[in-house]
Design a protein around this motif. Structure first.
Motif, PDB file in Angstrom:
ATOM      1  N   HIS A 169     -25.876  14.318  -9.014  1.00 50.21           N
ATOM      2  CA  HIS A 169     -25.138  13.432  -9.920  1.00 50.21           C
ATOM      3  C   HIS A 169     -25.178  12.051  -9.290  1.00 50.21           C
ATOM      4  O   HIS A 169     -24.797  11.891  -8.134  1.00 50.21           O
ATOM      5  CB  HIS A 169     -23.697  13.928 -10.074  1.00 50.21           C
ATOM      6  CG  HIS A 169     -22.925  13.230 -11.156  1.00 50.21           C
ATOM      7  ND1 HIS A 169     -22.463  11.943 -11.029  1.00 50.21           N
ATOM      8  CD2 HIS A 169     -22.524  13.647 -12.380  1.00 50.21           C
ATOM      9  CE1 HIS A 169     -21.807  11.597 -12.135  1.00 50.21           C
ATOM     10  NE2 HIS A 169     -21.828  12.616 -12.964  1.00 50.21           N
ATOM     11  N   SER A 226     -15.078  19.789 -16.917  1.00 49.52           N
ATOM     12  CA  SER A 226     -16.459  19.871 -17.373  1.00 49.52           C
ATOM     13  C   SER A 226     -16.479  20.735 -18.627  1.00 49.52           C
ATOM     14  O   SER A 226     -15.437  20.963 -19.245  1.00 49.52           O
ATOM     15  CB  SER A 226     -17.358  20.447 -16.270  1.00 49.52           C
ATOM     16  OG  SER A 226     -18.707  20.429 -16.670  1.00 49.52           O
ATOM     17  N   SER A 227     -17.650  21.213 -19.009  1.00 52.18           N
ATOM     18  CA  SER A 227     -17.753  21.950 -20.268  1.00 52.18           C
ATOM     19  C   SER A 227     -18.969  22.868 -20.250  1.00 52.18           C
ATOM     20  O   SER A 227     -19.880  22.709 -19.429  1.00 52.18           O
ATOM     21  CB  SER A 227     -17.888  20.969 -21.442  1.00 52.18           C
ATOM     22  OG  SER A 227     -19.104  20.234 -21.320  1.00 52.18           O
ATOM     23  N   GLN A 228     -19.007  23.803 -21.198  1.00 53.95           N
ATOM     24  CA  GLN A 228     -20.187  24.642 -21.365  1.00 53.95           C
ATOM     25  C   GLN A 228     -21.407  23.793 -21.702  1.00 53.95           C
ATOM     26  O   GLN A 228     -22.518  24.063 -21.208  1.00 53.95           O
ATOM     27  CB  GLN A 228     -19.950  25.669 -22.468  1.00 53.95           C
ATOM     28  CG  GLN A 228     -18.974  26.770 -22.108  1.00 53.95           C
ATOM     29  CD  GLN A 228     -18.791  27.761 -23.243  1.00 53.95           C
ATOM     30  OE1 GLN A 228     -18.878  27.403 -24.420  1.00 53.95           O
ATOM     31  NE2 GLN A 228     -18.540  29.017 -22.894  1.00 53.95           N
ATOM     32  N   GLU A 229     -21.216  22.767 -22.496  1.00 45.93           N
ATOM     33  CA  GLU A 229     -22.337  21.924 -22.900  1.00 45.93           C
ATOM     34  C   GLU A 229     -22.956  21.233 -21.686  1.00 45.93           C
ATOM     35  O   GLU A 229     -24.186  21.164 -21.542  1.00 45.93           O
ATOM     36  CB  GLU A 229     -21.869  20.880 -23.927  1.00 45.93           C
ATOM     37  CG  GLU A 229     -21.506  21.447 -25.287  1.00 45.93           C
ATOM     38  CD  GLU A 229     -20.197  22.228 -25.281  1.00 45.93           C
ATOM     39  OE1 GLU A 229     -20.040  23.137 -26.143  1.00 45.93           O
ATOM     40  OE2 GLU A 229     -19.333  21.953 -24.403  1.00 45.93           O
ATOM     41  N   GLU A 230     -22.110  20.711 -20.809  1.00 50.20           N
ATOM     42  CA  GLU A 230     -22.620  20.060 -19.604  1.00 50.20           C
ATOM     43  C   GLU A 230     -23.338  21.067 -18.711  1.00 50.20           C
ATOM     44  O   GLU A 230     -24.384  20.769 -18.125  1.00 50.20           O
ATOM     45  CB  GLU A 230     -21.475  19.403 -18.832  1.00 50.20           C
ATOM     46  CG  GLU A 230     -21.952  18.648 -17.599  1.00 50.20           C
ATOM     47  CD  GLU A 230     -20.830  17.923 -16.878  1.00 50.20           C
ATOM     48  OE1 GLU A 230     -21.108  17.316 -15.819  1.00 50.20           O
ATOM     49  OE2 GLU A 230     -19.670  17.966 -17.344  1.00 50.20           O
ATOM     50  N   MET A 231     -22.772  22.281 -18.614  1.00 52.60           N
ATOM     51  CA  MET A 231     -23.398  23.322 -17.802  1.00 52.60           C
ATOM     52  C   MET A 231     -24.749  23.728 -18.379  1.00 52.60           C
ATOM     53  O   MET A 231     -25.718  23.923 -17.624  1.00 52.60           O
ATOM     54  CB  MET A 231     -22.481  24.543 -17.715  1.00 52.60           C
ATOM     55  CG  MET A 231     -21.246  24.326 -16.864  1.00 52.60           C
ATOM     56  SD  MET A 231     -21.644  24.141 -15.116  1.00 52.60           S
ATOM     57  CE  MET A 231     -22.373  25.725 -14.769  1.00 52.60           C
ATOM     58  N   ARG A 232     -24.822  23.865 -19.677  1.00 50.78           N
ATOM     59  CA  ARG A 232     -26.109  24.246 -20.303  1.00 50.78           C
ATOM     60  C   ARG A 232     -27.167  23.175 -20.063  1.00 50.78           C
ATOM     61  O   ARG A 232     -28.345  23.483 -19.862  1.00 50.78           O
ATOM     62  CB  ARG A 232     -25.901  24.484 -21.799  1.00 50.78           C
ATOM     63  CG  ARG A 232     -25.077  25.728 -22.111  1.00 50.78           C
ATOM     64  CD  ARG A 232     -25.099  26.053 -23.587  1.00 50.78           C
ATOM     65  NE  ARG A 232     -24.189  27.139 -23.886  1.00 50.78           N
ATOM     66  CZ  ARG A 232     -22.996  27.001 -24.480  1.00 50.78           C
ATOM     67  NH1 ARG A 232     -22.595  25.782 -24.861  1.00 50.78           N
ATOM     68  NH2 ARG A 232     -22.226  28.036 -24.706  1.00 50.78           N
ATOM     69  N   GLU A 233     -26.744  21.919 -20.093  1.00 44.59           N
ATOM     70  CA  GLU A 233     -27.682  20.838 -19.824  1.00 44.59           C
ATOM     71  C   GLU A 233     -28.125  20.867 -18.364  1.00 44.59           C
ATOM     72  O   GLU A 233     -29.318  20.700 -18.050  1.00 44.59           O
ATOM     73  CB  GLU A 233     -27.035  19.492 -20.150  1.00 44.59           C
ATOM     74  CG  GLU A 233     -27.959  18.302 -19.915  1.00 44.59           C
ATOM     75  CD  GLU A 233     -27.307  16.976 -20.259  1.00 44.59           C
ATOM     76  OE1 GLU A 233     -27.902  15.925 -19.933  1.00 44.59           O
ATOM     77  OE2 GLU A 233     -26.200  16.974 -20.843  1.00 44.59           O
ATOM     78  N   ALA A 234     -27.173  21.076 -17.445  1.00 44.90           N
ATOM     79  CA  ALA A 234     -27.494  21.079 -16.018  1.00 44.90           C
ATOM     80  C   ALA A 234     -28.392  22.250 -15.646  1.00 44.90           C
ATOM     81  O   ALA A 234     -29.209  22.141 -14.725  1.00 44.90           O
ATOM     82  CB  ALA A 234     -26.207  21.118 -15.194  1.00 44.90           C
ATOM     83  N   HIS A 245     -19.717  22.274  -9.942  1.00 44.38           N
ATOM     84  CA  HIS A 245     -18.965  22.819 -11.068  1.00 44.38           C
ATOM     85  C   HIS A 245     -18.320  24.124 -10.608  1.00 44.38           C
ATOM     86  O   HIS A 245     -18.950  24.921  -9.905  1.00 44.38           O
ATOM     87  CB  HIS A 245     -19.879  23.120 -12.258  1.00 44.38           C
ATOM     88  CG  HIS A 245     -20.645  21.933 -12.744  1.00 44.38           C
ATOM     89  ND1 HIS A 245     -21.890  21.599 -12.247  1.00 44.38           N
ATOM     90  CD2 HIS A 245     -20.351  21.002 -13.684  1.00 44.38           C
ATOM     91  CE1 HIS A 245     -22.333  20.515 -12.858  1.00 44.38           C
ATOM     92  NE2 HIS A 245     -21.418  20.129 -13.732  1.00 44.38           N
ATOM     93  N   LYS A 276     -15.305  19.908 -12.440  1.00 41.90           N
ATOM     94  CA  LYS A 276     -16.413  19.274 -11.724  1.00 41.90           C
ATOM     95  C   LYS A 276     -15.838  18.461 -10.573  1.00 41.90           C
ATOM     96  O   LYS A 276     -14.903  17.671 -10.749  1.00 41.90           O
ATOM     97  CB  LYS A 276     -17.218  18.384 -12.675  1.00 41.90           C
ATOM     98  CG  LYS A 276     -18.415  17.699 -12.036  1.00 41.90           C
ATOM     99  CD  LYS A 276     -19.323  17.059 -13.077  1.00 41.90           C
ATOM    100  CE  LYS A 276     -18.676  15.918 -13.818  1.00 41.90           C
ATOM    101  NZ  LYS A 276     -19.619  15.244 -14.732  1.00 41.90           N
TER     102      LYS A 276
END
Length: 381
Positions: free
Chosen positions: A231, A243-251, A182, A271
């Motif tokens: 991944h 990508s997104s903040q949501e994906e980053m927070r999950e990762a 990312h 990403k």
């Protein structure tokens, strides 16, 4: 008598550096880049003392130092607790012990600086290479727009999907490593909205993922991060996807509050798949040679991929000066003999993702001076 010509395919960091050094050495060089124009795209990059010594020869060392951020340390921190795993001294220590500065800089700014050193009229944009024909007495390059160029030797600096590599070794897709990166570039104004301490150069680690963060300008008004995250498959079209903040927070769930705050600062995240190739059986054949990601791609986890391409260009120039362009066969053998071991070692460490995680001496990378090393025999393995 016709003037011998060198063609470089790809005007990225490695290609532009190689062209500049060869031109300064008196060679006639043209560079062909498939992008239609230069733009300040891309991301951040580290340039260690091993590369700054090459920039000194190019006449851009001082400008790069003035442009980039100069961290005093490379920090490694536990991603969850924030505990320091290592504090590798840079700054004045690098100047004194390694012979040059360590900087972090925006790739686009550095690229523009390199391109400014090229002779006018020798960089050709919008040249998408479609075919390479070596007839023994020279090489013809064919481009998508119908243009054709004849050269005495061709240097493939055209990345992991190199057309020149394909001409040497046949078509083969690169391997997906199982990791993605990312990337995000954050403006200083967005950082100031949060009451947090952001260190100039820090890598946050847990067992199977990490986030590398650093400033890209001397004024420290841009902050960049790049990650390495498992991944299972790259199931998207194109070289990258949003990508997104949501994906980053999950990762990065469970990571330190500073990392969470950093994610909150982002507005535009992409990403990218991390690709690799198996070691190549050869680096050159006939009148063609490879460098950088076209030759030895590596994960970016050591922050030395661009540096290795630039070192390649410096060594290849040195070997061509040693032999003369007419004896390019010997020059190519010298080049591989003097680059394969170091590039392979860096590639292995980078792919293993262990670099500077714990205290270690990085002098074998940073103190290296490509111009001070005696040339080894040209009998490459």
């Amino acid at each position: 008598m016709k003037t011998p010509r060198i063609a470089i395919v790809g005007a990225g960091l490695g290609g532009a550096c190689t062209a500049s050094l060869l031109q300064k050495a008196g060679f006639h060089v043209d560079v062909f880049e498939q992008a239609p124009v230069f733009s300040r795209l891309g991301a951040g990059i580290h340039m260690g003392p091993n590369v700054m010594k090459i920039f000194r020869r190019m006449g851009i060392e001082d400008a790069a130092v003035d442009m980039g951020s100069k961290p005093d340390f490379w920090m490694s921190r536990d991603g969850v607790t924030g505990d320091y795993l290592s504090r590798i001294p840079l700054g004045e220590f690098a100047l004194r012990e390694y012979g040059a500065a360590y900087i972090t800089i925006h790739r686009g700014d550095l690229h523009a600086l390199q391109i400014s050193t090229l002779q006018p009229g020798t960089l050709h944009f919008g040249k998408h290479l479609t075919n390479v024909v070596d007839d023994g007495s020279g090489i013809d390059l064919f481009f998508q727009d119908g243009a054709r160029f004849r050269a005495d030797i061709v240097i493939g600096a055209d990345g992991i999907n190199s057309c020149v590599r394909e001409a040497l070794l046949g078509p083969e897709k690169p391997n997906y490593s199982g990791w993605v990166a990312h990337r995000a570039l954050i403006q200083g104004s967005d950082l100031k909205r949060f009451n947090a301490e952001f260190e100039p150069c820090v890598k946050w680690w847990t067992k199977d993922r990490h986030m590398m963060v650093y400033f890209t300008t001397s004024s420290r008004d841009e902050y960049y991060f790049v990650t390495g995250v498992p991944h299972p498959a790259w199931d998207f079209q194109g070289p990258s996807v949003p990508s997104s903040q949501e994906e980053m927070r999950e990762a990065f769930a469970g990571y330190h509050p500073i990392v969470q705050t950093l994610i909150d600062c982002t507005t535009d995240i992409s990403k990218w798949p991390l690709l690799n190739r198996n070691p190549l059986p050869l680096w050159s054949r006939g009148r063609m040679a490879l460098l950088g990601d076209a030759c030895h791609p590596m994960k970016p986890h050591m922050a030395q991929g661009g540096a290795m391409a630039i070192e390649d260009g410096a060594m290849l120039t040195r070997c061509l000066v040693e032999t003369g362009l007419q004896d390019y066969t010997t020059a190519f053998k010298l080049y591989e003999a003097n680059r394969r071991e170091r590039a392979s070692r860096v590639q292995g460490v980078s792919n293993a993702n262990t670099w500077l995680r714990t205290p270690e001496d990085p002098a074998w990378v940073f103190a290296y001076d490509i111009y001070a090393e005696p040339l080894q025999s040209g009998m490459a393995a």
